[in-house]
Design a protein around this motif. Structure first.
Motif, short mmCIF file in Angstrom:
data_model
loop_
_atom_site.label_atom_id
_atom_site.label_comp_id
_atom_site.label_asym_id
_atom_site.label_seq_id
_atom_site.Cartn_x
_atom_site.Cartn_y
_atom_site.Cartn_z
N MET A 4 59.75 -43.72 77.44
CA MET A 4 60.87 -43.43 76.83
C MET A 4 61.83 -42.48 77.30
O MET A 4 61.42 -41.38 77.92
CB MET A 4 60.33 -42.65 75.50
N ASP A 5 63.18 -42.62 77.13
CA ASP A 5 64.17 -41.73 77.59
C ASP A 5 63.84 -40.20 77.20
O ASP A 5 63.52 -40.11 76.05
CB ASP A 5 65.45 -42.10 77.07
N GLN A 6 63.93 -39.19 78.04
CA GLN A 6 63.39 -37.86 77.93
C GLN A 6 64.36 -37.30 76.68
O GLN A 6 63.82 -36.57 75.85
CB GLN A 6 63.58 -36.96 79.15
N ASP A 7 65.74 -37.52 76.61
CA ASP A 7 66.56 -36.93 75.71
C ASP A 7 66.05 -37.88 74.26
O ASP A 7 66.23 -37.07 73.13
CB ASP A 7 68.02 -37.50 75.93
N LEU A 8 65.93 -39.05 74.20
CA LEU A 8 65.26 -39.63 72.91
C LEU A 8 64.13 -39.07 72.45
O LEU A 8 63.91 -38.84 71.17
CB LEU A 8 65.25 -41.18 73.17
N ARG A 9 63.32 -38.93 73.30
CA ARG A 9 62.08 -38.18 72.92
C ARG A 9 62.22 -36.63 72.30
O ARG A 9 61.88 -36.27 71.37
CB ARG A 9 61.21 -38.04 74.24
N LYS A 10 63.10 -36.07 72.94
CA LYS A 10 63.48 -34.51 72.44
C LYS A 10 63.99 -34.78 70.99
O LYS A 10 63.95 -34.15 70.22
CB LYS A 10 64.17 -33.98 73.51
#
Length: 221
Positions: free
Chosen positions: A1-7
């Motif tokens: 999962m993309d890091q920004d989406l996870r955040k």
């Protein structure tokens, strides 16, 4: 999962958890297992001191609850995403300042309930953080908050019967104070040093210098 989406997803966890607690408490109230007035803010009353900390979690009816939660979850997630280091402090002091201000200066009747004071604290924190920090991201966020929730300023005035404007105003003042106190936390990135800057003084259309050709290939003159 993309890091920004996870955040982004993680930023919703805490406000959704608090919203779930508010919903559960209201279900218990509707079932007659809890008397919400025992946890409301009763201004200038020693028996109502507990409401300073609990009043934000109880609501008059479902419309009142859902109206607050629809805003709280969004601004709470924004707070967690952009100001994670101070988000817990802002949430706690938002509850405290809205509750304490209402207890000190609110009308004795009716009792004060609801998360709207906390919501105002978060909105004003987000807006004035951009004003005090003056970095680009925070200022853009401030303008977005003002555009979406600028109407909350009318809730700070005693113009509508049955609305706890004292709680709204107390939360707003608390949000402004916290924005000033925490203005140095999560500062914007420092500009690059002179030796790290990439200076290009040529015309913007000179692609030959900006993008060198592959080996064995030359741009046509």
């Amino acid at each position: 999962m993309d890091q920004d989406l996870r955040k982004i997803i993680y930023s919703f966890f805490l406000p959704l958890a608090l919203a779930a607690i508010m919903v559960l408490l209201h279900v218990l109230v509707e079932a007659g297992l809890i008397d919400k007035l025992d946890y409301a803010i009763h201004p200038q009353s020693l028996s109502g001191v507990i409401g300073i900390f609990t009043g934000a979690f109880f609501h008059g009816d479902w419309q009142h609850l859902l109206g607050n939660l629809s805003v709280f979850v969004i601004v709470g997630a924004v707070l967690r995403y952009f100001y994670r280091k101070v988000s817990l402090q802002v949430l706690f002091f938002g509850i405290l300042t809205a509750g304490l201000g209402t207890w000190l200066f609110g009308r004795p009747y009716p009792p004060h309930l609801g998360a709207s004071g906390l919501v105002n604290a978060l909105i004003f924190f987000l807006f004035f953080s951009g004003v005090f920090r003056k970095d680009r991201v925070a200022l853009v966020l401030s303008l977005l908050v003002a555009f979406l929730y600028g109407g909350v300023v009318w809730g700070l005035l005693p113009i509508e019967e049955g609305i706890s404007w004292e709680g709204h105003l107390s939360g707003a003042i608390g949000g402004i104070l916290m924005a000033w106190i925490f203005r140095g936390v999560n500062p914007p990135p420092s500009p690059p040093k002179d030796d790290e800057r990439i200076d290009y003084t040529g015309p913007f259309w000179n692609y030959k210098d900006l993008i060198p050709p592959p080996d064995g290939f030359q741009y046509p003159e």
